[in-house]
Scaffold this active site. Structure first.
Site, PDB file in Angstrom:
ATOM      1  N   LYS A 282       0.866  -1.192   0.000  1.00 50.20           N
ATOM      2  CA  LYS A 282       0.000   0.000   0.000  1.00 50.20           C
ATOM      3  C   LYS A 282       0.898   1.236   0.000  1.00 50.20           C
ATOM      4  O   LYS A 282       1.994   1.195   0.555  1.00 50.20           O
ATOM      5  CB  LYS A 282      -0.879   0.013   1.262  1.00 50.20           C
ATOM      6  CG  LYS A 282      -1.901  -1.095   1.321  1.00 50.20           C
ATOM      7  CD  LYS A 282      -3.171  -0.713   0.552  1.00 50.20           C
ATOM      8  CE  LYS A 282      -4.078  -1.910   0.340  1.00 50.20           C
ATOM      9  NZ  LYS A 282      -4.595  -2.445   1.595  1.00 50.20           N
TER      10      LYS A 282
ATOM     11  N   HIS B 252       1.821   7.014   2.445  1.00 55.05           N
ATOM     12  CA  HIS B 252       1.310   8.361   2.201  1.00 55.05           C
ATOM     13  C   HIS B 252       1.610   9.308   3.351  1.00 55.05           C
ATOM     14  O   HIS B 252       2.143   8.911   4.381  1.00 55.05           O
ATOM     15  CB  HIS B 252      -0.192   8.312   1.873  1.00 55.05           C
ATOM     16  CG  HIS B 252      -1.007   7.689   2.954  1.00 55.05           C
ATOM     17  ND1 HIS B 252      -1.367   8.380   4.069  1.00 55.05           N
ATOM     18  CD2 HIS B 252      -1.493   6.428   3.089  1.00 55.05           C
ATOM     19  CE1 HIS B 252      -2.062   7.577   4.848  1.00 55.05           C
ATOM     20  NE2 HIS B 252      -2.154   6.398   4.292  1.00 55.05           N
TER      21      HIS B 252
ATOM     22  N   HIS C  19       1.299   8.712   7.105  1.00 49.88           N
ATOM     23  CA  HIS C  19       2.269   7.928   7.874  1.00 49.88           C
ATOM     24  C   HIS C  19       3.390   8.788   8.441  1.00 49.88           C
ATOM     25  O   HIS C  19       4.195   8.335   9.245  1.00 49.88           O
ATOM     26  CB  HIS C  19       2.909   6.845   6.999  1.00 49.88           C
ATOM     27  CG  HIS C  19       1.962   5.782   6.579  1.00 49.88           C
ATOM     28  ND1 HIS C  19       1.625   5.568   5.276  1.00 49.88           N
ATOM     29  CD2 HIS C  19       1.271   4.869   7.303  1.00 49.88           C
ATOM     30  CE1 HIS C  19       0.769   4.566   5.201  1.00 49.88           C
ATOM     31  NE2 HIS C  19       0.534   4.127   6.415  1.00 49.88           N
TER      32      HIS C  19
HETATM   33  N1  ARG Z   1      -0.672  -0.973   9.976  1.00 52.63           N
HETATM   34  C1  ARG Z   1      -1.549  -0.159  10.746  1.00 52.63           C
HETATM   35  C2  ARG Z   1      -2.095   0.990   9.903  1.00 52.63           C
HETATM   36  O1  ARG Z   1      -1.466   1.411   8.948  1.00 52.63           O
HETATM   37  C3  ARG Z   1      -0.879   0.435  11.956  1.00 52.63           C
HETATM   38  C4  ARG Z   1      -0.335  -0.556  12.933  1.00 52.63           C
HETATM   39  C5  ARG Z   1      -0.063   0.050  14.268  1.00 52.63           C
HETATM   40  N2  ARG Z   1       0.507  -0.854  15.224  1.00 52.63           N
HETATM   41  C6  ARG Z   1      -0.172  -1.798  15.875  1.00 52.63           C
HETATM   42  N3  ARG Z   1       0.495  -2.566  16.706  1.00 52.63           N
HETATM   43  N4  ARG Z   1      -1.457  -1.986  15.713  1.00 52.63           N
HETATM   44  O2  ARG Z   1      -3.164   1.496  10.226  1.00 52.63           O
END
Ligand code: ARG
Length: 563
Positions: free
Chosen positions: A125, A128, A131
């Site tokens: 993905k 963007h 982040h």
């Molecule tokens: N991958 C998730 C996102 O982009 C964020 C993960 C954050 N960390 C976790 N341990 N849930 O929304």
């Protein structure tokens, strides 16, 4: 010398209160004419059964003349302390110059580990602009904690698991352009993923195919795993290009998939504690006693979800790192998820659930939509960083075309400017991104702070060798004292940033230092001053440069020597 602690020691010797507690209560008065530190007597009023202003007056009379204190005065319920300026100025400049990059360091975290889960984008993905907050807040919290002696484990909890990988495998087999995949992997993976959804509308068979591939992946099929690993590796490679620009590194890329074989234990534990409840075929943990919606752990088709992996991840982190704090830097849109996660951990009987912290942040908004976007409405971080560097370069060409190593300056200033914009207000506030405020040399901006450093360094270069000694007692102006007070309080701002999980406290503090230095610079000569004054002001200039550089480093911003 830690002046605050010294003053706290004096107070503590006069009243029945620990030095640490006194330090917690101490404040910096809003105006310099009210002293340098204030101790509010309101808490003592209860224990001593006396009015706060009476206590303050009694204490003021008891404070003896002291090497570091000029006087102590009662003002209402406050006991105000005026430092001996001479001692304070001399000691502070000396400490900054001696300690260099270590200035503001505190050993409070020694022997303790903090895990920070940050950035954590999703494989295949786009990376963007949204982040950026997690990446930069996490990156600076890491540096701030290290400055306070903590050991930090930087974890990138990649989104690398889920049914979408079945779809990607199916799409890959049908439509991938191998050349494009090598060149711009995420773009190509996104293209075929979008195509999968378009095609699946007319061809429902595709969904079944994707499900079958996902099953293969879960069953450990060699080919499916090899493909998934490739998507993951290509994505990480691309993320790392951005991380490199931001000087961000990770100790672990253990993402969601890492917990595939670790969820069974969690489910067993939940069963043992009788915490799982049946609900329409799904299995949930009831959280109504905390006024929260139930936490779905296993879906009705028997599959696990995001939170199931987070439960396993938290336990794994406790066992592996024995964390003092376990921090998640993730947007406030996921607040409910983390609240549920922490409450389930608590119900499971893990006393360390209280050490898990969600550090949320707001959204990024673009009032001027002139930002270049390649794909629909996602703004790619990479493109914003590149544009920042280009815009800075154009400014340099215009203002200072003979600058040496323009590229280096454009990178440090351009990227620093974007980072500053993300760390200039408290986390909860949405970020309103505009180029005008970001690449700006006057206001509260990265370039302004960097420019103050460059100005200081240029004065030092013109002066030649820094004089070995200087008599600081000639620094008598208010501008100088106010500036030095800010230098002296730098360590406190680092500590406050850590305690509040708010890197902007450091951003704001070094911006104040830059403003105070520029005010001093405008009002007082340095190189043209009389020899003894010049020497002391050069030392002060060097001290300011040291602190600005250290502070910028803590918020992930590099400092150019020229700009
Ligand atoms: N991958 C998730 C996102 O982009 C964020 C993960 C954050 N960390 C976790 N341990 N849930 O929304």
């Amino acid at each position: 010398m830690d002046f605050k602690k010294e003053v706290a020691g004096i107070i503590s010797s006069l009243v029945d209160m620990e030095v640490e507690k006194v330090m917690e209560l101490m404040e910096v008065p809003p105006h310099a004419n009210m002293g340098d530190y204030a101790f509010p007597c309101f808490q003592l009023a209860k224990v001593m059964r006396k009015a706060p202003n009476m206590i303050a007056a009694e204490l003021a009379a008891k404070v003896q003349t002291h090497a570091i204190i000029e006087k102590a005065e009662a003002a209402g319920g406050y006991l105000n302390f005026f430092l001996n300026k001479n001692v304070f100025i001399g000691d502070t400049i000396k400490r900054v110059l001696e300690q260099g990059e270590k200035y503001g360091y505190n050993s409070m975290g020694e022997g303790k580990t903090i895990t920070i889960d940050f950035s954590s984008p999703n494989v295949a993905k786009p990376f963007h602009i949204g982040h950026m907050s997690s990446t930069i807040i996490g990156g600076s919290m890491e540096k701030i904690f290290r400055h306070l002696g903590f050991k930090v484990e930087r974890i990138n909890h990649l989104g690398d698991y889920g049914t979408q990988f079945g779809k990607l495998i199916s799409a890959y087999k049908r439509w991938v352009d191998h050349e494009a995949l090598e060149k711009e992997p995420i773009n190509e993976l996104l293209r075929i993923y979008v195509k999968f959804h378009e095609e699946a509308e007319n061809n429902p068979e595709l969904e079944n195919e994707a499900r079958a591939y996902f099953k293969q992946l879960e069953d450990g099929d060699k080919e499916a795993i090899a493909l998934w690993e490739r998507f993951r590796a290509l994505s990480i490679k691309e993320f790392e290009q951005t991380y490199k620009k931001l000087h961000i590194e990770f100790d672990s890329y253990a993402g969601e998939s890492f917990y595939t074989d670790k969820m069974g234990e969690i489910i067993d534990m939940l069963e043992d504690k009788k915490l799982l409840v049946e609900s329409n075929g799904a299995r949930i943990v009831d959280l109504s006693e905390f006024n929260l919606p139930p936490c779905l752990v296993i879906k009705s088709d028997g599959t696990t979800i995001y939170v199931t992996r987070d439960l396993a991840a938290a336990l794994y982190r406790k066992r592996t790192y024995d964390f003092h704090k376990n921090i998640y830097v993730v947007g406030t849109t996921q607040s409910l998820h983390f609240s549920q996660l922490f409450h389930v951990l608590k119900l499971m009987g893990f006393e360390w659930a209280k050490d898990c912290v969600h550090i949320g942040f707001g959204l990024v908004k673009f009032p001027d939509r002139k930002l270049s976007t390649r794909k629909g409405d996602v703004v790619l971080l990479e493109e914003v960083l590149d544009e920042a560097v280009q815009r800075t370069m154009a400014l340099i060409e215009q203002k200072n075309p003979d600058l040496k190593d323009k590229e280096d300056a454009a990178k440090k200033v351009g990227i620093g400017a974007v980072i500053y914009t993300f760390l200039k207000n408290n986390r909860d506030r949405d970020i309103v991104f505009s180029w005008e405020d970001t690449i700006n040399f006057d206001g509260d901006s990265g370039p302004y702070v960097q420019y103050t450093y460059v100005r200081g360094k240029s004065i030092l270069r013109r002066a030649g060798q820094l004089p070995e000694t200087a008599d600081y007692s000639v620094l008598t102006s208010d501008d100088e004292f106010n500036l030095i007070k800010l230098l002296g309080a730098f360590g406190d701002s680092v500590k406050e940033a850590a305690e509040r999980y708010e890197p902007f406290v450091v951003t704001r503090h070094i911006t104040e230092i830059a403003k105070a230095y520029n005010k001093f610079y405008i009002n007082h000569p340095i190189l043209n001053a009389e020899e003894s004054i010049k020497n002391a002001r050069l030392h002060l200039t060097q001290a300011v440069c040291n602190v600005i550089k250290t502070g910028l480093k803590l918020i992930c911003i590099e400092t150019p020597e020229y700009m």
